[in-house]
Design a protein around this motif. Structure first.
Motif, mmCIF file in Angstrom:
data_model
loop_
_atom_site.group_PDB
_atom_site.id
_atom_site.type_symbol
_atom_site.label_atom_id
_atom_site.label_comp_id
_atom_site.label_asym_id
_atom_site.label_seq_id
_atom_site.Cartn_x
_atom_site.Cartn_y
_atom_site.Cartn_z
ATOM 1 N N SER A 127 0.609 -0.838 0.204
ATOM 2 C CA SER A 127 0.276 0.260 0.238
ATOM 3 C C SER A 127 1.209 1.199 0.262
ATOM 4 C CB SER A 127 -0.606 0.319 0.977
ATOM 5 O OG SER A 127 0.050 0.074 2.306
ATOM 6 N N GLY A 128 1.590 1.582 0.193
ATOM 7 C CA GLY A 128 2.873 2.520 0.279
ATOM 8 C C GLY A 128 2.964 3.787 1.639
ATOM 9 N N PHE A 129 2.230 2.918 2.845
ATOM 10 C CA PHE A 129 2.031 3.169 3.822
ATOM 11 C C PHE A 129 3.411 2.853 4.802
ATOM 12 C CE2 PHE A 129 0.935 3.155 8.605
ATOM 13 C CZ PHE A 129 0.062 4.331 9.049
ATOM 14 N N LYS A 130 3.797 4.571 5.550
ATOM 15 C CA LYS A 130 5.066 5.032 6.012
ATOM 16 C C LYS A 130 4.832 5.300 7.590
ATOM 17 C CE LYS A 130 7.183 4.223 2.021
ATOM 18 N NZ LYS A 130 7.903 3.098 1.598
ATOM 19 N N GLY A 131 3.869 5.462 7.536
ATOM 20 C CA GLY A 131 3.019 5.598 8.974
ATOM 21 C C GLY A 131 3.945 4.787 9.705
ATOM 22 N N TRP A 132 2.571 4.788 11.508
ATOM 23 C CA TRP A 132 2.686 4.413 12.455
ATOM 24 C C TRP A 132 1.354 3.376 12.509
ATOM 25 C CZ3 TRP A 132 6.746 2.679 16.187
ATOM 26 C CH2 TRP A 132 7.768 3.121 16.290
ATOM 27 N N LEU A 133 1.552 1.904 12.726
ATOM 28 C CA LEU A 133 0.734 0.951 12.800
ATOM 29 C C LEU A 133 0.445 0.719 14.830
ATOM 30 C CD1 LEU A 133 -1.248 -0.419 11.492
ATOM 31 C CD2 LEU A 133 -0.480 -1.994 11.177
ATOM 32 N N HIS A 134 -0.353 1.414 15.454
ATOM 33 C CA HIS A 134 -0.830 0.169 16.375
ATOM 34 C C HIS A 134 -2.047 -0.256 16.131
ATOM 35 C CE1 HIS A 134 1.449 3.421 18.787
ATOM 36 N NE2 HIS A 134 1.158 3.767 17.582
ATOM 37 N N SER A 135 -1.862 -1.867 16.685
ATOM 38 C CA SER A 135 -2.920 -2.612 16.597
ATOM 39 C C SER A 135 -3.417 -3.348 18.522
ATOM 40 C CB SER A 135 -2.075 -4.085 16.817
ATOM 41 O OG SER A 135 -2.507 -3.531 14.533
ATOM 42 N N PHE A 136 -4.490 -2.863 18.915
ATOM 43 C CA PHE A 136 -5.124 -3.292 19.910
ATOM 44 C C PHE A 136 -5.433 -5.070 20.450
ATOM 45 C CE2 PHE A 136 -5.091 0.757 19.642
ATOM 46 C CZ PHE A 136 -3.846 1.674 20.827
ATOM 47 N N ARG A 157 3.637 -11.996 14.824
ATOM 48 C CA ARG A 157 3.227 -10.954 13.245
ATOM 49 C C ARG A 157 3.999 -9.216 12.778
ATOM 50 N NH1 ARG A 157 -1.783 -10.894 10.199
ATOM 51 N NH2 ARG A 157 -0.009 -10.684 8.498
ATOM 52 N N ALA A 158 4.019 -8.372 14.299
ATOM 53 C CA ALA A 158 4.471 -7.278 14.142
ATOM 54 C C ALA A 158 5.974 -7.212 15.043
ATOM 55 C CB ALA A 158 3.587 -6.264 14.981
ATOM 56 N N ALA A 159 6.388 -7.994 14.880
ATOM 57 C CA ALA A 159 7.514 -8.311 15.634
ATOM 58 C C ALA A 159 8.986 -7.784 14.600
ATOM 59 C CB ALA A 159 8.580 -9.433 16.104
ATOM 60 N N ASN A 160 8.968 -8.051 12.919
ATOM 61 C CA ASN A 160 9.955 -7.976 12.923
ATOM 62 C C ASN A 160 9.652 -6.737 11.748
ATOM 63 O OD1 ASN A 160 11.931 -9.991 12.770
ATOM 64 N ND2 ASN A 160 10.232 -11.120 11.680
ATOM 65 N N HIS A 161 8.490 -5.385 12.482
ATOM 66 C CA HIS A 161 7.905 -4.201 11.724
ATOM 67 C C HIS A 161 8.509 -3.059 12.874
ATOM 68 C CE1 HIS A 161 6.192 -6.330 8.126
ATOM 69 N NE2 HIS A 161 5.627 -7.410 9.251
ATOM 70 N N SER A 162 9.295 -2.058 12.289
ATOM 71 C CA SER A 162 9.932 -1.282 13.515
ATOM 72 C C SER A 162 8.360 -0.351 13.462
ATOM 73 C CB SER A 162 11.271 -0.969 13.278
ATOM 74 O OG SER A 162 10.820 -0.149 11.529
ATOM 75 N N ARG A 163 7.889 -0.364 12.781
ATOM 76 C CA ARG A 163 6.560 1.167 12.801
ATOM 77 C C ARG A 163 5.759 0.105 13.364
ATOM 78 N NH1 ARG A 163 8.744 5.890 11.503
ATOM 79 N NH2 ARG A 163 6.592 7.260 10.867
#
Length: 71
Positions: free
Chosen positions: A9-18, A31-37
């Protein structure tokens, strides 16, 4: 489950999941462990401040802060 591909998608911002359920949170965090943002949070979000008990059902998709309906 919502599938979202940050890379396509080209999304470069932060993603917060709850995710308040422990088993679901473990999967999400892995799943999120390898994604710095991509930041994960082991709780639910509400407009109310405080804590509440969470009823975890055998079929976790039916888990809720509301008491189970006996009907």
């Amino acid at each position: 489950t919502v599938r979202f591909s940050r890379t396509t998608s080209g999304f470069k911002g932060w993603l917060h999941s709850f995710e308040p359920l422990p088993s679901g949170y473990e999967k999400l965090a892995a799943r999120a462990a390898n994604h710095s943002r991509w930041k994960t949070h082991p709780f639910a979000v509400s407009k109310e401040k405080g804590s509440v008990d969470f009823n975890i059902m055998a079929g976790e998709e039916f888990s809720s802060i509301h008491a189970p309906d006996s009907a």
